[in-house]
Design a protein around this motif. Structure first.
Motif, PDB file in Angstrom:
ATOM      1  N   VAL A  21      16.442  13.147  21.232  1.00 11.82           N
ATOM      2  CA  VAL A  21      16.975  14.369  21.329  1.00 11.82           C
ATOM      3  C   VAL A  21      16.143  15.345  20.421  1.00 11.82           C
ATOM      4  CG1 VAL A  21      18.730  16.204  21.153  1.00 11.82           C
ATOM      5  CG2 VAL A  21      19.220  14.185  22.436  1.00 11.82           C
ATOM      6  N   CYS A  22      15.864  14.847  19.307  1.00 12.76           N
ATOM      7  CA  CYS A  22      15.270  15.409  18.226  1.00 12.76           C
ATOM      8  C   CYS A  22      13.828  15.681  18.597  1.00 12.76           C
ATOM      9  CB  CYS A  22      15.160  14.951  16.779  1.00 12.76           C
ATOM     10  SG  CYS A  22      14.357  15.664  15.407  1.00 12.76           S
ATOM     11  N   ARG A  23      13.145  14.466  18.901  1.00 10.25           N
ATOM     12  CA  ARG A  23      11.800  14.587  19.447  1.00 10.25           C
ATOM     13  C   ARG A  23      11.339  15.504  20.548  1.00 10.25           C
ATOM     14  NH1 ARG A  23       9.442   8.954  21.152  1.00 10.25           N
ATOM     15  NH2 ARG A  23       9.282   9.754  23.366  1.00 10.25           N
ATOM     16  N   TYR A  24      12.410  15.502  21.432  1.00  9.99           N
ATOM     17  CA  TYR A  24      12.276  16.398  22.785  1.00  9.99           C
ATOM     18  C   TYR A  24      12.257  17.636  22.422  1.00  9.99           C
ATOM     19  CZ  TYR A  24      13.336  18.786  27.042  1.00  9.99           C
ATOM     20  OH  TYR A  24      13.215  19.669  28.167  1.00  9.99           O
ATOM     21  N   LEU A  25      13.305  18.214  21.491  1.00  7.63           N
ATOM     22  CA  LEU A  25      13.077  19.529  21.004  1.00  7.63           C
ATOM     23  C   LEU A  25      12.256  19.852  20.106  1.00  7.63           C
ATOM     24  CD1 LEU A  25      17.333  19.985  20.557  1.00  7.63           C
ATOM     25  CD2 LEU A  25      15.917  20.926  22.283  1.00  7.63           C
ATOM     26  N   LYS A  26      11.672  19.149  19.347  1.00  6.46           N
ATOM     27  CA  LYS A  26      10.388  19.579  18.562  1.00  6.46           C
ATOM     28  C   LYS A  26       9.387  19.978  19.210  1.00  6.46           C
ATOM     29  CE  LYS A  26      11.227  16.927  14.131  1.00  6.46           C
ATOM     30  NZ  LYS A  26      10.828  15.803  13.493  1.00  6.46           N
ATOM     31  N   CYS A  27       9.122  19.649  20.560  1.00  2.00           N
ATOM     32  CA  CYS A  27       8.063  20.199  21.426  1.00  2.00           C
ATOM     33  C   CYS A  27       8.298  21.529  21.582  1.00  2.00           C
ATOM     34  CB  CYS A  27       8.119  19.457  22.607  1.00  2.00           C
ATOM     35  SG  CYS A  27       7.934  17.647  22.545  1.00  2.00           S
ATOM     36  N   TYR A  28       9.496  22.079  21.575  1.00  2.00           N
ATOM     37  CA  TYR A  28       9.729  23.762  22.062  1.00  2.00           C
ATOM     38  C   TYR A  28       9.918  24.452  20.649  1.00  2.00           C
ATOM     39  CZ  TYR A  28      10.501  22.136  26.912  1.00  2.00           C
ATOM     40  OH  TYR A  28      10.100  21.797  28.120  1.00  2.00           O
ATOM     41  N   ARG A  29      10.124  24.010  19.591  1.00  2.00           N
ATOM     42  CA  ARG A  29      10.632  24.565  18.372  1.00  2.00           C
ATOM     43  C   ARG A  29       9.598  25.503  17.868  1.00  2.00           C
ATOM     44  NH1 ARG A  29      11.347  21.480  12.865  1.00  2.00           N
ATOM     45  NH2 ARG A  29       9.185  20.811  12.772  1.00  2.00           N
ATOM     46  N   VAL A  30      10.166  26.669  17.150  1.00  2.79           N
ATOM     47  CA  VAL A  30       9.308  27.455  16.570  1.00  2.79           C
ATOM     48  C   VAL A  30       9.597  27.499  15.204  1.00  2.79           C
ATOM     49  CG1 VAL A  30       8.403  28.977  18.695  1.00  2.79           C
ATOM     50  CG2 VAL A  30      10.419  29.516  17.263  1.00  2.79           C
ATOM     51  N   GLY A  31      10.920  26.990  14.581  1.00  2.00           N
ATOM     52  CA  GLY A  31      11.344  27.051  13.476  1.00  2.00           C
ATOM     53  C   GLY A  31      12.599  26.115  13.356  1.00  2.00           C
ATOM     54  N   GLY A  32      13.125  26.085  12.389  1.00  2.52           N
ATOM     55  CA  GLY A  32      14.428  25.464  12.191  1.00  2.52           C
ATOM     56  C   GLY A  32      14.214  24.349  11.422  1.00  2.52           C
ATOM     57  N   GLN A  33      15.396  23.239  11.055  1.00  2.00           N
ATOM     58  CA  GLN A  33      15.357  22.059  10.505  1.00  2.00           C
ATOM     59  C   GLN A  33      16.333  21.148  10.818  1.00  2.00           C
ATOM     60  OE1 GLN A  33      15.408  23.289   6.358  1.00  2.00           O
ATOM     61  NE2 GLN A  33      17.359  23.610   6.377  1.00  2.00           N
ATOM     62  N   LYS A  34      16.335  20.115  10.681  1.00  2.00           N
ATOM     63  CA  LYS A  34      17.316  18.781  11.077  1.00  2.00           C
ATOM     64  C   LYS A  34      18.043  19.083  12.379  1.00  2.00           C
ATOM     65  CE  LYS A  34      18.249  17.911   6.168  1.00  2.00           C
ATOM     66  NZ  LYS A  34      19.089  17.475   5.065  1.00  2.00           N
ATOM     67  N   SER A  35      18.931  19.394  12.506  1.00  2.00           N
ATOM     68  CA  SER A  35      19.716  19.595  13.800  1.00  2.00           C
ATOM     69  C   SER A  35      19.855  20.878  14.578  1.00  2.00           C
ATOM     70  CB  SER A  35      20.913  18.760  13.847  1.00  2.00           C
ATOM     71  OG  SER A  35      21.811  19.180  13.064  1.00  2.00           O
TER      72      SER A  35
END
Length: 92
Positions: A21-35
């Motif tokens: 899930v973390c790896r998947y969402l990192k493809c879309y993120r523009v910011g944030g951290q951990k979960s």
């Protein structure tokens, strides 16, 4: 394309699913951290993300919150925090 800013928070019990899930969402993120990630996405991308996460997560054990952020609200950032301000989006 009409992009909006979303806040996505997840709690995944199984370490293997958590990694996916973390790896998947990192493809879309523009910011944030951990979960907790900030995603700047279109409605079509949001539908795809929800469908994909439905397959990756266990509805009986895991939690997912997808919150649409109101673009009229001024972000308040503290410490080292910063907000996403680009008027364009590019995947490199």
């Amino acid at each position: 394309m009409n992009r909006s800013l979303y806040l996505v928070a997840y709690d995944v019990c199984n370490p293997r699913r958590l990694y996916k899930v973390c790896r998947y969402l990192k493809c879309y993120r523009v910011g944030g951290q951990k979960s907790v990630f900030e995603l700047w996405i279109t409605p079509a991308e949001l539908r795809t993300i929800r469908a994909d996460l439905d397959k990756l997560m266990d509805a009986q054990e895991d939690r997912l919150h997808v919150l649409s952020l109101d673009p009229r609200m001024k972000p308040r950032c503290y410490g080292k925090a910063s907000t996403f301000t680009a008027q364009y989006f590019c995947i490199t």
